[in-house]
Motif scaffolding. Structure first.
Motif, PDB file in Angstrom:
ATOM      1  N   SER A   1      -7.850   3.810  -2.176  1.00 50.47           N
ATOM      2  CA  SER A   1      -7.320   3.081  -2.987  1.00 50.47           C
ATOM      3  C   SER A   1      -8.833   3.256  -4.513  1.00 50.47           C
ATOM      4  O   SER A   1      -8.217   3.810  -5.319  1.00 50.47           O
ATOM      5  N   LEU A   2      -9.957   3.408  -3.784  1.00 52.61           N
ATOM      6  CA  LEU A   2     -10.862   3.184  -4.477  1.00 52.61           C
ATOM      7  C   LEU A   2     -10.217   4.681  -5.654  1.00 52.61           C
ATOM      8  O   LEU A   2     -10.902   5.213  -6.829  1.00 52.61           O
TER       9      LEU A   2
ATOM     10  N   LEU B   1      -2.948  -1.977  -9.075  1.00 55.13           N
ATOM     11  CA  LEU B   1      -3.444  -2.967  -7.980  1.00 55.13           C
ATOM     12  C   LEU B   1      -3.146  -3.098  -6.303  1.00 55.13           C
ATOM     13  O   LEU B   1      -3.802  -3.851  -5.703  1.00 55.13           O
ATOM     14  N   THR B   2      -2.480  -1.413  -6.568  1.00 56.06           N
ATOM     15  CA  THR B   2      -2.936  -1.306  -4.411  1.00 56.06           C
ATOM     16  C   THR B   2      -4.815  -1.415  -4.129  1.00 56.06           C
ATOM     17  O   THR B   2      -5.046  -2.137  -3.478  1.00 56.06           O
ATOM     18  N   LEU B   3      -6.247  -1.061  -5.256  1.00 55.79           N
ATOM     19  CA  LEU B   3      -7.313  -1.164  -5.431  1.00 55.79           C
ATOM     20  C   LEU B   3      -7.629  -2.523  -5.050  1.00 55.79           C
ATOM     21  O   LEU B   3      -7.875  -3.172  -3.943  1.00 55.79           O
ATOM     22  N   ILE B   4      -6.990  -3.611  -6.068  1.00 50.49           N
ATOM     23  CA  ILE B   4      -7.211  -5.232  -5.781  1.00 50.49           C
ATOM     24  C   ILE B   4      -6.540  -5.493  -5.136  1.00 50.49           C
ATOM     25  O   ILE B   4      -7.682  -6.445  -3.799  1.00 50.49           O
ATOM     26  N   ASN B   5      -5.466  -5.179  -4.149  1.00 53.45           N
ATOM     27  CA  ASN B   5      -4.990  -5.426  -2.771  1.00 53.45           C
ATOM     28  C   ASN B   5      -6.186  -5.341  -2.054  1.00 53.45           C
ATOM     29  O   ASN B   5      -6.033  -6.472  -0.877  1.00 53.45           O
ATOM     30  N   SER B   6      -6.000  -4.109  -1.717  1.00 52.30           N
ATOM     31  CA  SER B   6      -7.518  -3.635  -0.965  1.00 52.30           C
ATOM     32  C   SER B   6      -8.599  -4.130  -1.022  1.00 52.30           C
ATOM     33  O   SER B   6      -8.888  -4.871   0.877  1.00 52.30           O
TER      34      SER B   6
ATOM     35  N   TYR C   1       0.553  -1.241   0.333  1.00 55.22           N
ATOM     36  CA  TYR C   1       0.049   0.107   0.074  1.00 55.22           C
ATOM     37  C   TYR C   1       0.711   0.940  -0.728  1.00 55.22           C
ATOM     38  O   TYR C   1       0.385   2.186  -0.278  1.00 55.22           O
ATOM     39  N   LEU C   2       2.492   1.161   0.632  1.00 56.71           N
ATOM     40  CA  LEU C   2       2.972   2.260   0.217  1.00 56.71           C
ATOM     41  C   LEU C   2       3.777   2.061  -0.143  1.00 56.71           C
ATOM     42  O   LEU C   2       4.274   2.970  -1.619  1.00 56.71           O
ATOM     43  N   ILE C   3       4.183   1.133  -1.203  1.00 59.23           N
ATOM     44  CA  ILE C   3       5.829   0.439  -2.489  1.00 59.23           C
ATOM     45  C   ILE C   3       4.760   1.039  -3.638  1.00 59.23           C
ATOM     46  O   ILE C   3       5.918   1.687  -3.986  1.00 59.23           O
ATOM     47  N   LEU C   4       4.022   0.450  -3.816  1.00 61.55           N
ATOM     48  CA  LEU C   4       3.358   1.361  -5.179  1.00 61.55           C
ATOM     49  C   LEU C   4       3.241   2.461  -5.510  1.00 61.55           C
ATOM     50  O   LEU C   4       4.021   2.895  -6.852  1.00 61.55           O
TER      51      LEU C   4
ATOM     52  N   TRP D   1     -11.490  -8.416   1.413  1.00 60.73           N
ATOM     53  CA  TRP D   1     -12.566  -9.880   1.716  1.00 60.73           C
ATOM     54  C   TRP D   1     -11.922 -11.085   2.411  1.00 60.73           C
ATOM     55  O   TRP D   1     -12.479 -11.762   3.443  1.00 60.73           O
ATOM     56  N   ASP D   2     -10.562 -10.682   2.179  1.00 61.80           N
ATOM     57  CA  ASP D   2      -9.940 -11.615   3.129  1.00 61.80           C
ATOM     58  C   ASP D   2     -10.413 -11.184   4.836  1.00 61.80           C
ATOM     59  O   ASP D   2     -10.642 -12.649   5.850  1.00 61.80           O
ATOM     60  N   CYS D   3     -10.471 -10.576   5.148  1.00 64.43           N
ATOM     61  CA  CYS D   3     -11.087 -10.109   6.554  1.00 64.43           C
ATOM     62  C   CYS D   3     -12.054 -10.439   6.789  1.00 64.43           C
ATOM     63  O   CYS D   3     -12.204 -10.475   8.172  1.00 64.43           O
ATOM     64  N   PHE D   4     -13.393 -10.260   6.232  1.00 67.49           N
ATOM     65  CA  PHE D   4     -14.268 -10.473   6.592  1.00 67.49           C
ATOM     66  C   PHE D   4     -14.420 -11.787   6.400  1.00 67.49           C
ATOM     67  O   PHE D   4     -15.251 -12.416   7.451  1.00 67.49           O
TER      68      PHE D   4
END
Length: 187
Positions: free
Chosen positions: A95-96, A43-48, A11-14, A53-56
């Motif tokens: 990101s969005l 890619l940052t948006l897709i990652n977020s 989220y910071l690197i990209l 999804w993973d978090c919930f």
């Protein structure tokens, strides 16, 4: 754990990678700079979204990692990240919106002579906003807050050769200084 750290640091690197590529090599891309910035922010948006999804889906506890930056007597400053369910949602929002601004700007800024510089400034703005969301300490949040102020100044005063943008940038800069002083006193 290393994969999770890299995923979170992306989220910071990209966005900072977008900034660095376009600020140093933007003259090579010229009006095609969005082909560098859009995929990186995408890619940052897709990652977020995947992270949301993973978090919930797994209902994990907070993710955190930090290291001690420096210590003076009993005062210690750490750098790291803290992600909870609110942070994940905010990462998606930032990101969005950043992706949509990048996408919209590809047409709005078409033909501008400093096209790549504009996208570089958007990259550092996104980096700064993600840093505020990920910050695990008030000191780190303050640093990213200051970077948001800087990148706002750069974006507002982008057309510095005109009369009004530099005045608006200076006004925003001074207004931010008042807020920064209040935040610093609060810290």
């Amino acid at each position: 754990m290393v994969f999770a750290d890299l995923r979170i640091l992306s989220y910071l690197i990209l966005p900072i990678l977008s900034f660095l590529i376009l600020i140093f090599f933007g003259s090579k891309f010229k009006n095609k700079s969005h082909f560098v910035a859009l995929p990186l922010i995408g890619l940052t948006l897709i990652n977020s979204l995947c992270f949301l999804w993973d978090c919930f889906e797994s209902s994990k506890d907070n993710l955190t990692n930090s290291f001690e930056w420096f210590t003076t007597g009993s005062f210690s400053v750490s750098l790291g990240y803290l992600i909870d369910s609110v942070s994940v949602i905010m990462l998606c929002v930032v990101s969005l919106i950043s992706f949509l601004v990048h996408l919209y700007s590809s047409e709005y800024m078409k033909g501008d002579k400093r096209y790549s510089r504009y996208y570089a400034f958007l990259g550092i703005f996104t980096f700064s906003m993600n840093g505020i969301v990920l910050a695990d300490s008030l000191i780190m949040m303050y640093v990213f807050w200051e970077l948001v102020g800087l990148s706002s100044f750069l974006l507002i005063g982008f057309w510095f050769e005109k009369d009004k943008p530099p005045l608006a940038a200076n006004k925003a800069f001074l207004t931010n200084r008042v807020g920064d002083i209040g935040m610093f006193i609060g810290i």
